[in-house]
Design an enzyme around this catalytic site. Sequence first.
Site, PDB file in Angstrom:
ATOM      1  N   ARG A 131       2.980   8.009   9.281  1.00 33.98           N
ATOM      2  CA  ARG A 131       2.791   9.331   9.137  1.00 33.98           C
ATOM      3  C   ARG A 131       1.576   9.926  10.045  1.00 33.98           C
ATOM      4  O   ARG A 131       1.845  11.247  10.657  1.00 33.98           O
ATOM      5  CB  ARG A 131       2.306   9.755   7.826  1.00 33.98           C
ATOM      6  CG  ARG A 131       3.556   9.885   6.958  1.00 33.98           C
ATOM      7  CD  ARG A 131       3.426  10.106   5.525  1.00 33.98           C
ATOM      8  NE  ARG A 131       4.494   9.839   4.640  1.00 33.98           N
ATOM      9  CZ  ARG A 131       5.347  10.447   4.128  1.00 33.98           C
ATOM     10  NH1 ARG A 131       5.156  11.934   4.338  1.00 33.98           N
ATOM     11  NH2 ARG A 131       6.310  10.200   3.490  1.00 33.98           N
ATOM     12  N   GLU A 164      -1.240  -9.044  -1.268  1.00 32.40           N
ATOM     13  CA  GLU A 164      -1.843  -8.114  -0.035  1.00 32.40           C
ATOM     14  C   GLU A 164      -3.030  -7.289  -0.535  1.00 32.40           C
ATOM     15  O   GLU A 164      -3.016  -6.220   0.265  1.00 32.40           O
ATOM     16  CB  GLU A 164      -0.499  -7.684   0.838  1.00 32.40           C
ATOM     17  CG  GLU A 164      -0.922  -7.353   2.180  1.00 32.40           C
ATOM     18  CD  GLU A 164       0.038  -6.604   3.183  1.00 32.40           C
ATOM     19  OE1 GLU A 164       0.059  -5.334   2.784  1.00 32.40           O
ATOM     20  OE2 GLU A 164       0.875  -7.204   3.711  1.00 32.40           O
ATOM     21  N   ASP A 167       0.915  -1.303  -0.091  1.00 34.68           N
ATOM     22  CA  ASP A 167      -0.110   0.012  -0.006  1.00 34.68           C
ATOM     23  C   ASP A 167       0.831   1.254   0.379  1.00 34.68           C
ATOM     24  O   ASP A 167       0.415   2.460   0.412  1.00 34.68           O
ATOM     25  CB  ASP A 167      -0.780  -0.133   1.214  1.00 34.68           C
ATOM     26  CG  ASP A 167      -0.199  -0.066   2.358  1.00 34.68           C
ATOM     27  OD1 ASP A 167       1.152   0.053   2.139  1.00 34.68           O
ATOM     28  OD2 ASP A 167      -0.685  -0.772   3.338  1.00 34.68           O
ATOM     29  N   HIS A 189      13.448   4.272  12.208  1.00 34.14           N
ATOM     30  CA  HIS A 189      13.113   4.395  11.094  1.00 34.14           C
ATOM     31  C   HIS A 189      14.013   5.527  10.651  1.00 34.14           C
ATOM     32  O   HIS A 189      14.244   6.683  11.188  1.00 34.14           O
ATOM     33  CB  HIS A 189      11.570   4.596  10.662  1.00 34.14           C
ATOM     34  CG  HIS A 189      11.325   4.549   9.336  1.00 34.14           C
ATOM     35  ND1 HIS A 189      11.571   5.678   8.285  1.00 34.14           N
ATOM     36  CD2 HIS A 189      10.399   3.257   8.642  1.00 34.14           C
ATOM     37  CE1 HIS A 189      10.940   5.194   7.081  1.00 34.14           C
ATOM     38  NE2 HIS A 189      10.301   3.941   7.317  1.00 34.14           N
ATOM     39  N   HIS A 237       6.662   4.460  12.893  1.00 33.93           N
ATOM     40  CA  HIS A 237       6.951   5.440  11.881  1.00 33.93           C
ATOM     41  C   HIS A 237       6.027   5.942  11.149  1.00 33.93           C
ATOM     42  O   HIS A 237       6.293   6.736  10.220  1.00 33.93           O
ATOM     43  CB  HIS A 237       7.968   4.643  10.840  1.00 33.93           C
ATOM     44  CG  HIS A 237       7.035   3.467  10.109  1.00 33.93           C
ATOM     45  ND1 HIS A 237       6.570   3.984   8.905  1.00 33.93           N
ATOM     46  CD2 HIS A 237       7.062   2.276  10.381  1.00 33.93           C
ATOM     47  CE1 HIS A 237       5.836   2.891   8.482  1.00 33.93           C
ATOM     48  NE2 HIS A 237       6.375   1.692   9.204  1.00 33.93           N
ATOM     49  N   GLU A 297      -1.877   5.160   3.357  1.00 29.79           N
ATOM     50  CA  GLU A 297      -1.918   3.794   2.795  1.00 29.79           C
ATOM     51  C   GLU A 297      -3.302   3.225   2.616  1.00 29.79           C
ATOM     52  O   GLU A 297      -3.614   2.270   1.494  1.00 29.79           O
ATOM     53  CB  GLU A 297      -1.053   2.711   3.901  1.00 29.79           C
ATOM     54  CG  GLU A 297       0.407   2.980   4.095  1.00 29.79           C
ATOM     55  CD  GLU A 297       0.838   4.267   4.836  1.00 29.79           C
ATOM     56  OE1 GLU A 297      -0.021   4.601   5.634  1.00 29.79           O
ATOM     57  OE2 GLU A 297       2.149   4.319   5.003  1.00 29.79           O
TER      58      GLU A 297
HETATM   59  C1  UD1 Z   1       6.906   4.396   3.471  1.00 31.67           C
HETATM   60  C2  UD1 Z   1       5.698   4.144   3.125  1.00 31.67           C
HETATM   61  C3  UD1 Z   1       4.924   3.351   4.251  1.00 31.67           C
HETATM   62  C4  UD1 Z   1       5.605   2.388   4.483  1.00 31.67           C
HETATM   63  C5  UD1 Z   1       6.986   2.472   4.967  1.00 31.67           C
HETATM   64  C6  UD1 Z   1       7.756   1.197   5.529  1.00 31.67           C
HETATM   65  C7  UD1 Z   1       4.335   5.544   1.465  1.00 31.67           C
HETATM   66  C8  UD1 Z   1       3.738   6.900   1.523  1.00 31.67           C
HETATM   67  N1  UD1 Z   1       4.818   5.402   2.798  1.00 31.67           N
HETATM   68  O1  UD1 Z   1       6.863   5.322   4.615  1.00 31.67           O
HETATM   69  O2  UD1 Z   1       3.522   2.961   3.852  1.00 31.67           O
HETATM   70  O3  UD1 Z   1       5.022   1.479   5.798  1.00 31.67           O
HETATM   71  O4  UD1 Z   1       7.664   3.195   3.689  1.00 31.67           O
HETATM   72  O5  UD1 Z   1       8.818   1.744   5.856  1.00 31.67           O
HETATM   73  O6  UD1 Z   1       4.444   5.083   0.634  1.00 31.67           O
HETATM   74  N2  UD1 Z   1      14.506   7.418   4.152  1.00 31.67           N
HETATM   75  C9  UD1 Z   1      15.858   7.477   3.940  1.00 31.67           C
HETATM   76  N3  UD1 Z   1      16.259   6.322   3.718  1.00 31.67           N
HETATM   77  C10 UD1 Z   1      15.615   5.221   3.456  1.00 31.67           C
HETATM   78  C11 UD1 Z   1      14.201   5.243   3.678  1.00 31.67           C
HETATM   79  C12 UD1 Z   1      13.701   6.510   4.203  1.00 31.67           C
HETATM   80  O7  UD1 Z   1      16.544   8.668   4.323  1.00 31.67           O
HETATM   81  O8  UD1 Z   1      16.061   4.144   3.290  1.00 31.67           O
HETATM   82  C13 UD1 Z   1      13.989   8.960   4.651  1.00 31.67           C
HETATM   83  C14 UD1 Z   1      13.971   9.918   3.693  1.00 31.67           C
HETATM   84  O9  UD1 Z   1      14.467  11.158   4.030  1.00 31.67           O
HETATM   85  C15 UD1 Z   1      12.533   9.891   2.670  1.00 31.67           C
HETATM   86  C16 UD1 Z   1      11.790   9.610   4.159  1.00 31.67           C
HETATM   87  O10 UD1 Z   1      12.573   8.577   5.007  1.00 31.67           O
HETATM   88  O11 UD1 Z   1      12.346  11.143   2.219  1.00 31.67           O
HETATM   89  C17 UD1 Z   1      10.387   9.151   3.855  1.00 31.67           C
HETATM   90  O12 UD1 Z   1      10.216   7.982   2.972  1.00 31.67           O
HETATM   91  P1  UD1 Z   1       8.769   7.661   2.544  1.00 31.67           P
HETATM   92  O13 UD1 Z   1       9.042   6.345   1.761  1.00 31.67           O
HETATM   93  O14 UD1 Z   1       8.139   8.723   1.804  1.00 31.67           O
HETATM   94  O15 UD1 Z   1       7.972   7.314   3.480  1.00 31.67           O
HETATM   95  P2  UD1 Z   1       8.160   6.330   4.767  1.00 31.67           P
HETATM   96  O16 UD1 Z   1       7.777   7.015   6.058  1.00 31.67           O
HETATM   97  O17 UD1 Z   1       9.377   5.675   4.834  1.00 31.67           O
HETATM   98  N1  UDP Z   2      12.025  -4.595  10.172  1.00 27.57           N
HETATM   99  C1  UDP Z   2      13.395  -5.029   9.887  1.00 27.57           C
HETATM  100  N2  UDP Z   2      14.195  -4.039  10.737  1.00 27.57           N
HETATM  101  C2  UDP Z   2      13.775  -3.199  11.471  1.00 27.57           C
HETATM  102  C3  UDP Z   2      12.439  -2.932  11.527  1.00 27.57           C
HETATM  103  C4  UDP Z   2      11.569  -3.827  11.183  1.00 27.57           C
HETATM  104  O1  UDP Z   2      13.787  -5.929   9.324  1.00 27.57           O
HETATM  105  O2  UDP Z   2      14.707  -2.493  12.121  1.00 27.57           O
HETATM  106  C5  UDP Z   2      11.077  -5.631   9.305  1.00 27.57           C
HETATM  107  C6  UDP Z   2       9.931  -6.190   9.987  1.00 27.57           C
HETATM  108  O3  UDP Z   2      10.337  -7.519  10.651  1.00 27.57           O
HETATM  109  C7  UDP Z   2       8.563  -6.291   9.172  1.00 27.57           C
HETATM  110  C8  UDP Z   2       9.075  -4.750   8.302  1.00 27.57           C
HETATM  111  O4  UDP Z   2      10.199  -4.747   8.461  1.00 27.57           O
HETATM  112  O5  UDP Z   2       8.793  -7.374   8.212  1.00 27.57           O
HETATM  113  C9  UDP Z   2       7.969  -3.566   8.645  1.00 27.57           C
HETATM  114  O6  UDP Z   2       8.315  -2.724   7.928  1.00 27.57           O
HETATM  115  P1  UDP Z   2       8.106  -1.190   8.270  1.00 27.57           P
HETATM  116  O7  UDP Z   2       7.648  -1.234   9.639  1.00 27.57           O
HETATM  117  O8  UDP Z   2       8.846  -0.133   7.710  1.00 27.57           O
HETATM  118  O9  UDP Z   2       6.609  -0.967   7.101  1.00 27.57           O
HETATM  119  P2  UDP Z   2       5.078  -1.666   7.528  1.00 27.57           P
HETATM  120  O10 UDP Z   2       5.083  -3.028   7.928  1.00 27.57           O
HETATM  121  O11 UDP Z   2       4.735  -0.684   8.357  1.00 27.57           O
HETATM  122  O12 UDP Z   2       4.477  -1.268   6.218  1.00 27.57           O
END
Ligand code: UD1
Ligand code: UDP
Length: 375
Positions: A215, A122, A100, A246, A213, A136
């Site tokens: 939003r 999913e 999502d 995160h 993490h 999401e």
């Molecule tokens: C995203 C997804 C969320 C998912 C999550 C998993 C959307 C809108 N959100 O949220 O559904 O649960 O990923 O973790 O699609 N960043 C880094 N390095 C990384 C990853 C993130 O620096 O490897 C930082 C960057 O500044 C980036 C920010 O995190 O701009 C936000 O990343 P984004 O993918 O937009 O949102 P998440 O909160 O990670």
């Molecule tokens: N996870 C991981 N390392 C971490 C935190 C989470 O491998 O430090 C794994 C966790 O087991 C799960 C997935 O990442 O499978 C969840 O990811 P996240 O919470 O980023 O996204 P969401 O599930 O909320 O979409």
Amino acid sequence: MPSRQPKIVAVIGTRPEVIKMAPVINKLKEKDGWKTVVVCTAQHREMLDQMLEIFSIAPDVDLNIMTPNQALTRSFSRAIEGMGGVLDELKPDFVLVQGDTNTVFATALAAFYHRVSVGHVEAGLRTSDPHIPFPEEMNRRLTSVVSTLHFAPTARAVDNLRAEGIPAENIFLTGNTVVDALLWIDRKFSDLYPKIAQEILARDHRIVLVTAHRRENFGRRLREICEGLLELVRLFDDVEIVYPVHLNPAVRQTVFEVLGGMERIHLIEPLPYHEFVRLMSLSSLILTDSGGIQEEAPSFGKRVLVLRDETERPEAVEAGYAVLVGADKMKIVTQASHFLSNNQIGIETGFNPFGDGKAAERIVKYLEKFLNGGI
Ligand code: UD1
Ligand code: UDP
């Protein structure tokens, strides 16, 4: 639709998409005569690369779209633009997305515009509020509208899709691929004993594992969650919190501000999946707003306090693993104290309401049937 040598594009953008798509990619690659192309948008960079390494996935295309602190519109527009180019060039027979995120909906819409069929892994998770979780819930509702095949993890997800008018013959009950990934990693790394866990358990202390993490929890709500964690270590002198934080800057700012430098609170970098899975199995309690962790905890018989007001995974609550506590400090402390004091930490293991580890196999079987014109 060709019945031979189909070209399938599997798309991944973020950490959880790699974990949950990896079993599907592996099964696709076992199919003789199929061409599987792995495309990563890299909506996440470091957290994606960390997971690609564990699952030994080398993407064929990397769009590298992530920008620091990206707005939703920015990640979406970069993903749809990038995927448009990929679809133009590759002309696949079918596209698979998982979950999502913005990558998922942008890809599904791009595929629709290019008249390529989409399979949604999913599919069918729903809350009652289109804003929770944000964005999401809307991403997955919209993805359902443009997808052709819907791979639903649970019977409830099937019902949700049916209720929205999706034709029954296009919905498949498969289980969640996260259980496939989890079982595989757990078996492969069963001897792994992460250093942080060794240290804490050697002190005869208990591990409380935390992630947050989302939003909708940014700002005041995340601050209150962190205050709840502070209170918990004050109340229990044998509890140590491990919180892999995160990489989203909006998360890190609050978490480090409230919890940085506090005794028995370990703020660490995101862990590679195998280490996180082992840590889950060694924890006394898990607090999270993650979706995936709610699905994984039952495999270890662990209780989860869900840091949300509503969950699209009510199966975990019904099976007795998860309790919703929102971002309410009192609720967090009371519920966590209850579990920690009454030694009601572990419950029956062995039953995971989200899957049996064979979801990817089923998904590829149904996809094959579709490609052969049988659906
Ligand atoms: C995203 C997804 C969320 C998912 C999550 C998993 C959307 C809108 N959100 O949220 O559904 O649960 O990923 O973790 O699609 N960043 C880094 N390095 C990384 C990853 C993130 O620096 O490897 C930082 C960057 O500044 C980036 C920010 O995190 O701009 C936000 O990343 P984004 O993918 O937009 O949102 P998440 O909160 O990670
Ligand atoms: N996870 C991981 N390392 C971490 C935190 C989470 O491998 O430090 C794994 C966790 O087991 C799960 C997935 O990442 O499978 C969840 O990811 P996240 O919470 O980023 O996204 P969401 O599930 O909320 O979409």
